[in-house]
Enzyme design. Structure first.
Site: not given
Length: 645
Positions: A338, A433
């Site tokens: 990404r 996360e």
């Protein structure tokens, strides 16, 4: 400088986790009933952890600010979840998943944690299938796989473009079972406001009932925080509007170190910004890069004509198209990681080849794959994503190329945790996360769902029990203790200070301004001057916020603006730390790209000699941070320049 103890087990990399489980301390069933655990967050990591710990016999309290655990932002994940099953027989293995993750993170992740993640990945798929998660299947009935960026094998399991939703429903069903059995007690519409420390250990939280505004005290022998990342510090991001950093930021202020805050991910496949009054951005799954080809016009005059509405994408001849990812990275093509894809798109747009009304977009084209496979195949694979794009953009992506541009997405930084997922505060754990994760400086696609479920289902049930084995003699504490009262008073004082501002500017006004500062100076490309400017601007904005923010209503009622203000106040502090960390890291790696440190070809130029460490920051006061370093040691992997050509 304090020594960070990562608690990595001894022995060979492939046997560390097995050795840990074989030698962990246990809690017998009758003692488990005497232990209380608080879990904050009901996404994949939080729901999985609470369900697992409840099944084991512990007493669990779980909190979410939404009206249902099913509204956790994990539900928004689209593309898939990785595992090393090697069903396509294309060369995958636990080691290769481990290697791809380390390499994808630009050699800034802890080796032992990443190997464990790869090791438990296969069990995640078995768990979810047993729960009834409707993964895509081949014609013969076997589970189907597709490719994602940063890998040359197909290891991603998926449920069309709604994998996160299906996985969360699986975790929610497991959680609901425990709620029905009484081992888990759910507190919806409750937000964690602070963590309570007693004699150096986390012993509970202060939560706010968002309906009544009442502050509540809750005791726990241990606290697990799984509240997601801080991507909304950029205001415009792919995160839900409610996603915030407040829980982990309050942990930071109570002694939990914050690791690698500058490691933020920009996702390359998002619907471009279309106006000044937009509140969030929409993610288009990375899975689209399996069959979609990314390009811009070769000629600037064609790009300009498209920006002015004088030329359509389909009118640009094939020979006048620049498939720039395939050109620059022939080995991986459109499936580069990404960070690489995002910077490449930005470079083309900055050079004047961007399309769309703003010039900040590139094409994602399915014409070739539709011609090769047939529309019905593409529709079966990505149908709901295509429908979503058409509803938002009002253009048929089967007939016209999609337009995409990078946007703030995931955050690899977060609360520092050791191998057991415990923070620098004893008894305080962070999962998913919310911790600084296993992804280093860049997360590979389809690894967020993997990490969240790994932490919840297969790591915390062992490591938390190992910690709690030493807490069985600690009786349940009264929340009348001084530490609880002081924590509640501090929260009340902060809320009253927010309400007392009586300014003229809305909370969103400040959040948007912060996002603009962050995106322009701490976004895809960073430099020393811009980072110093950002720090100065954030400090001024923060001072203005506390003087001039306007919050209608009162404290003791449902007050959405007060909720937002409390979260934005934390973003205004986090933004400074993020910029500070980026300024300190004089190298480029993964999602952290310093313009001063790049190769002749415009790629990241790491400095392994000086920066091969986890930057763990300690809170010393507003705008004051002390750096601690966890040196990264690689025994099984050769550290070298990332190459996707």
């Amino acid at each position: 400088m304090a020594e960070l103890n990562s608690k990595i087990p001894k022995g060979a990399l492939s046997s560390k986790w097995t050795h840990y489980k074989d030698h962990q301390n246990l809690v017998n069933p009758s003692n488990k009933r005497k232990i209380d655990i608080i879990v904050v967050g009901t996404g994949l990591a939080g729901a999985a952890a609470a369900a697992s710990l409840g099944e084991m016999g512990f007493n669990v309290k779980i909190f979410c600010y939404q009206d249902s655990p099913r509204r956790a932002h994990s539900i928004a994940a689209q593309g898939g979840i990785n595992a090393a099953k090697n069903y396509p027989n294309d060369g995958d293995s636990v080691y290769r998943l481990f290697y791809d993750t380390i390499k994808g993170g630009d050699y800034r992740a802890r080796e032992a944690n990443v190997y464990r993640l790869a090791e438990v990945s296969n069990a995640i798929i078995d768990q979810c299938v047993a729960q009834g998660v409707p993964f895509a299947r081949e014609y013969g009935g076997s589970l189907e796989n597709r490719s994602f960026g940063g890998a040359q094998v197909s290891r991603t399991f998926f449920a069309r473009g709604q994998t996160g939703q299906q996985l969360l429903l699986g975790a929610y069903s497991a959680l609901s079972r425990q709620i029905k059995l009484g081992t888990v007690k759910l507190f919806e519409r409750h937000e964690m406001m602070d963590v309570v420390i007693v004699d150096g250990k986390a012993r509970g939280i202060i939560a706010r009932d968002l309906i009544t505004g009442k502050l509540e005290r809750h005791f726990g022998h241990a606290v697990v925080v799984a509240t997601g990342g801080y991507g909304n510090v950029f205001y415009l991001s792919t995160n839900a509007m409610g996603s915030n950093t407040s829980a982990i930021w309050q942990m930071f202020k109570k002694g939990a170190f914050f690791a690698n805050p500058c490691f933020t991910q920009i996702h390359p496949t998002c619907i471009p910004v279309h106006g000044d009054y937009q509140s969030k951005l929409t993610l288009m799954s990375e899975s689209l890069r399996n069959d979609g080809r990314i390009w811009v016009p070769k000629r600037k005059e064609d790009a300009e004509a498209h920006r002015q509405g004088k030329l359509k994408a389909n009118d640009i001849a094939e020979e006048n198209r620049d498939y720039f990812l395939e050109r620059r990275y022939p080995a991986f093509g459109n499936l580069v990681p990404r960070d690489v894809a995002s910077r490449a798109a930005k470079e083309r747009c900055d050079a004047g080849y961007g399309v769309g009304s703003t010039g900040l977009a590139v094409f994602l084209d399915f014409k070739e794959s539709i011609g090769r496979l047939g529309k019905h195949v593409i529709e079966d694979r990505y149908g709901n994503l295509f429908q979503m794009y058409e509803k938002i953009v009002d253009e048929n992506p089967y007939q016209n190329p999609m337009m995409i541009y990078p946007a703030a997405h995931y955050t690899m930084g977060g609360t520092w945790v050791d191998y057991e997922l415990q923070t620098t505060v004893t008894g305080l754990f962070a999962a998913g996360e919310a911790n600084f994760s296993d992804h280093g400086a860049n997360r590979l696609g389809a690894s967020a769902l993997m990490q969240g479920l790994a932490d919840g289902y297969f790591v915390l049930p062992y490591t938390l029990q190992n910690y709690l084995a030493g807490e069985i003699k600690i009786p349940r504490m009264s929340t009348d203790k001084t530490e609880f009262a002081e924590a509640e008073k501090a929260v009340q004082t902060r809320l009253e200070r927010l309400m007392a501002a009586k300014g003229t500017k809305s909370v969103d006004n400040f959040h948007k301004e912060l996002g603009k500062i962050m995106w322009e100076n701490v976004g895809m490309a960073r430099n020393e001057a811009g980072l110093k400017k950002a720090i100065e601007l954030i400090r001024k904005l923060r001072a203005d916020f506390w003087k001039n923010v306007k919050i209608p209503g009162i404290i003791n009622e449902l007050n959405v603006e007060l909720e937002k203000a409390n979260r934005v106040a934390d973003f205004l502090e986090l933004g400074e730390l993020l910029a500070y960390d980026a300024l300190n890291r004089n190298e480029s790696c993964g999602g952290h790209f310093r313009e001063e440190y790049q190769t002749d070809e415009g790629e990241c130029k790491r400095n392994d000699e000086d920066f091969k460490y986890v930057a763990a920051w300690e809170y010393k006061g507003e705008g004051e941070f002390l750096l601690h370093k966890e040196q990264l040691v690689y025994e099984e992997i050769e550290v070298k320049q990332r190459v996707y050509k």
